[in-house]
Design a protein around this motif. Structure first.
Motif, PDB file in Angstrom:
ATOM      1  N   VAL A  78      14.638   6.490 -10.397  1.00  0.00           N
ATOM      2  CA  VAL A  78      15.179   5.961  -9.138  1.00  0.00           C
ATOM      3  C   VAL A  78      14.221   4.894  -8.618  1.00  0.00           C
ATOM      4  N   ILE A  79      14.687   3.659  -8.588  1.00  0.00           N
ATOM      5  CA  ILE A  79      13.906   2.555  -8.021  1.00  0.00           C
ATOM      6  C   ILE A  79      14.177   2.541  -6.521  1.00  0.00           C
ATOM      7  N   VAL A  80      13.155   2.806  -5.721  1.00  0.00           N
ATOM      8  CA  VAL A  80      13.309   2.947  -4.270  1.00  0.00           C
ATOM      9  C   VAL A  80      12.617   1.774  -3.574  1.00  0.00           C
ATOM     10  N   ILE A  81      13.405   0.975  -2.843  1.00  0.00           N
ATOM     11  CA  ILE A  81      12.867  -0.197  -2.154  1.00  0.00           C
ATOM     12  C   ILE A  81      12.784   0.086  -0.658  1.00  0.00           C
ATOM     13  N   THR A  82      11.564   0.124  -0.139  1.00  0.00           N
ATOM     14  CA  THR A  82      11.324   0.274   1.305  1.00  0.00           C
ATOM     15  C   THR A  82      10.337  -0.823   1.718  1.00  0.00           C
ATOM     16  N   SER A  83       9.614  -0.607   2.814  1.00  0.00           N
ATOM     17  CA  SER A  83       8.661  -1.618   3.285  1.00  0.00           C
ATOM     18  C   SER A  83       7.236  -1.078   3.222  1.00  0.00           C
ATOM     19  N   ASN A  84       6.287  -1.981   3.354  1.00  0.00           N
ATOM     20  CA  ASN A  84       4.883  -1.586   3.412  1.00  0.00           C
ATOM     21  C   ASN A  84       4.436  -1.249   4.828  1.00  0.00           C
ATOM     22  N   SER A  93      13.480   5.235   7.015  1.00  0.00           N
ATOM     23  CA  SER A  93      13.976   6.615   7.040  1.00  0.00           C
ATOM     24  C   SER A  93      15.385   6.724   6.463  1.00  0.00           C
ATOM     25  N   ASN A  94      16.201   5.688   6.625  1.00  0.00           N
ATOM     26  CA  ASN A  94      17.562   5.725   6.075  1.00  0.00           C
ATOM     27  C   ASN A  94      17.548   5.755   4.544  1.00  0.00           C
ATOM     28  N   ILE A  95      16.648   4.985   3.934  1.00  0.00           N
ATOM     29  CA  ILE A  95      16.547   4.988   2.469  1.00  0.00           C
ATOM     30  C   ILE A  95      16.005   6.323   1.967  1.00  0.00           C
ATOM     31  N   ILE A  96      14.989   6.847   2.654  1.00  0.00           N
ATOM     32  CA  ILE A  96      14.409   8.132   2.252  1.00  0.00           C
ATOM     33  C   ILE A  96      15.451   9.240   2.363  1.00  0.00           C
ATOM     34  N   ALA A 114       8.425   3.232  -7.009  1.00  0.00           N
ATOM     35  CA  ALA A 114       8.376   2.895  -5.583  1.00  0.00           C
ATOM     36  C   ALA A 114       8.012   1.430  -5.364  1.00  0.00           C
ATOM     37  N   LEU A 115       8.805   0.768  -4.532  1.00  0.00           N
ATOM     38  CA  LEU A 115       8.480  -0.559  -4.027  1.00  0.00           C
ATOM     39  C   LEU A 115       8.411  -0.443  -2.509  1.00  0.00           C
ATOM     40  N   GLY A 116       7.204  -0.346  -1.976  1.00  0.00           N
ATOM     41  CA  GLY A 116       7.017  -0.132  -0.548  1.00  0.00           C
ATOM     42  C   GLY A 116       6.248   1.148  -0.283  1.00  0.00           C
ATOM     43  N   ARG A 117       5.159   1.034   0.471  1.00  0.00           N
ATOM     44  CA  ARG A 117       4.287   2.188   0.714  1.00  0.00           C
ATOM     45  C   ARG A 117       4.960   3.263   1.564  1.00  0.00           C
ATOM     46  N   ALA A 236      18.466  -7.092  -5.061  1.00  0.00           N
ATOM     47  CA  ALA A 236      18.199  -5.990  -4.135  1.00  0.00           C
ATOM     48  C   ALA A 236      16.918  -6.236  -3.339  1.00  0.00           C
ATOM     49  N   LEU A 237      15.906  -6.822  -3.976  1.00  0.00           N
ATOM     50  CA  LEU A 237      14.661  -7.146  -3.274  1.00  0.00           C
ATOM     51  C   LEU A 237      14.911  -8.160  -2.153  1.00  0.00           C
ATOM     52  N   MET A 238      15.714  -9.177  -2.437  1.00  0.00           N
ATOM     53  CA  MET A 238      16.026 -10.184  -1.419  1.00  0.00           C
ATOM     54  C   MET A 238      16.789  -9.560  -0.249  1.00  0.00           C
ATOM     55  N   GLU A 239      17.748  -8.705  -0.571  1.00  0.00           N
ATOM     56  CA  GLU A 239      18.518  -8.022   0.475  1.00  0.00           C
ATOM     57  C   GLU A 239      17.599  -7.119   1.308  1.00  0.00           C
ATOM     58  N   ALA A 240      16.698  -6.429   0.633  1.00  0.00           N
ATOM     59  CA  ALA A 240      15.819  -5.475   1.321  1.00  0.00           C
ATOM     60  C   ALA A 240      14.859  -6.184   2.268  1.00  0.00           C
ATOM     61  N   VAL A 241      14.299  -7.316   1.846  1.00  0.00           N
ATOM     62  CA  VAL A 241      13.365  -8.050   2.702  1.00  0.00           C
ATOM     63  C   VAL A 241      14.077  -8.557   3.952  1.00  0.00           C
ATOM     64  N   ALA A 242      15.283  -9.091   3.775  1.00  0.00           N
ATOM     65  CA  ALA A 242      16.051  -9.556   4.933  1.00  0.00           C
ATOM     66  C   ALA A 242      16.394  -8.384   5.851  1.00  0.00           C
TER      67      ALA A 242
END
Length: 293
Positions: A78-84, A93-96, A114-117, A236-242
């Protein structure tokens, strides 16, 4: 009732916090404009790549390829994209919550990339296995970063270390709305794109024509599927950053408004306390003068 000194200290503290949240809102607004532009530029390629690959596989007939069938391993990547960073409302919290409660993937079967601490730390506390940490990517995502992650995940799939690959990220709809989403990347389901097409229009002769490959199908898919993976991850990375900057801008805007309301209430309380103190002093002076006379 709080003393004037306490009210004044609290008011000054909230004013300082309000200045910080206002500055963070302005920074997020500037970053959002840049991230929004990159997300909008990447989205057409992101969407057409997905549609092209699923449509192509739907018309490929019975091709036996490792990327088109699940592995025997019960482990799921599972590739999980959140923020640092935090202070972004419910973005992280919504992604988690999506991964832990809404994915249907058992904790013991999940292998997290994990992408994002914030996501990494939260899932680690919940007992999930963190296979790789690409948190530094979220500072300035590049296509090369998506390709590097895609290569590692594909290698694990090819070695049967994982049987399926999923991607959890946040779709940027607008400044106010960000939608957490979980998509299955591998094995590719060729019927998904075809089902969406059937709902929009009737079959044409071209839709029913089998796909011809040059060179052989297996050799072509060895090149096409990694490109598909990298494109989906990068999109997905571009969408996540925005989404992150949009959520942070909204959160800081709300925090600034709340600070202004609290300052107004505290100013009213301070003025009342000050007026009360003045009235008491005047009463004491009048009482003292009367006693002398």
């Amino acid at each position: 009732m709080a003393s004037m000194r306490d009210i004044k200290r609290r008011k000054e503290s909230i004013q300082s916090t309000g200045q910080i949240t206002k500055a963070m809102k302005l920074v997020s607004t500037v970053k959002l404009q840049k991230a929004k532009g990159r997300a909008e530029n990447a989205k057409p390629y992101f969407n057409h790549m997905y549609e092209a690959v699923t449509s192509m596989l739907a018309k490929s007939g019975s091709i036996s390829h490792p990327y088109l069938k699940p592995g025997t391993s019960k482990q799921k990547a599972v590739i999980v994209i959140t923020s640092n960073r935090g202070l972004a409302g419910g973005y992280n919290s919504n992604i988690i919550k999506l991964v832990t409660d809404g994915s249907g993937i058992l904790k013991e079967d999940a292998v997290i990339y994990a992408l994002g601490r914030k996501g990494r730390d939260a899932l680690q506390r919940r007992g999930y296995k963190i296979k790789a940490d690409y948190s530094e990517v979220m500072n300035e995502p590049l296509y090369a970063d998506a390709a590097r992650l895609g290569a590692q995940v594909l290698e694990a799939f090819a070695k049967n270390e994982v049987g399926e690959i999923y991607l959890a990220y946040t779709i940027f709809k607008n400044t106010v709305t960000q939608i957490p989403k979980l998509v299955k990347l591998l094995p590719v389901d060729p019927t998904m794109g075809q089902q969406e097409k059937e709902q929009e229009s009737k079959h044409t002769v071209d839709d029913l024509t089998l796909m011809n490959y040059e060179p052989e199908a297996e050799e072509a898919l060895d090149v096409i599927i990694p490109k598909y993976m990298n494109s989906i991850i990068y999109g997905a990375l571009m969408e996540a950053v925005a989404s992150e900057n949009g959520a942070r801008m909204q959160a800081m805007d709300s925090a600034t408004s709340n600070a202004e309301e609290m300052i107004a209430d505290l100013s009213l309380s301070y003025n009342r306390a000050r007026q009360g103190a003045i009235t008491q002093e005047l009463t004491e002076i009048v009482a003292g003068a009367s006693a002398i006379n």
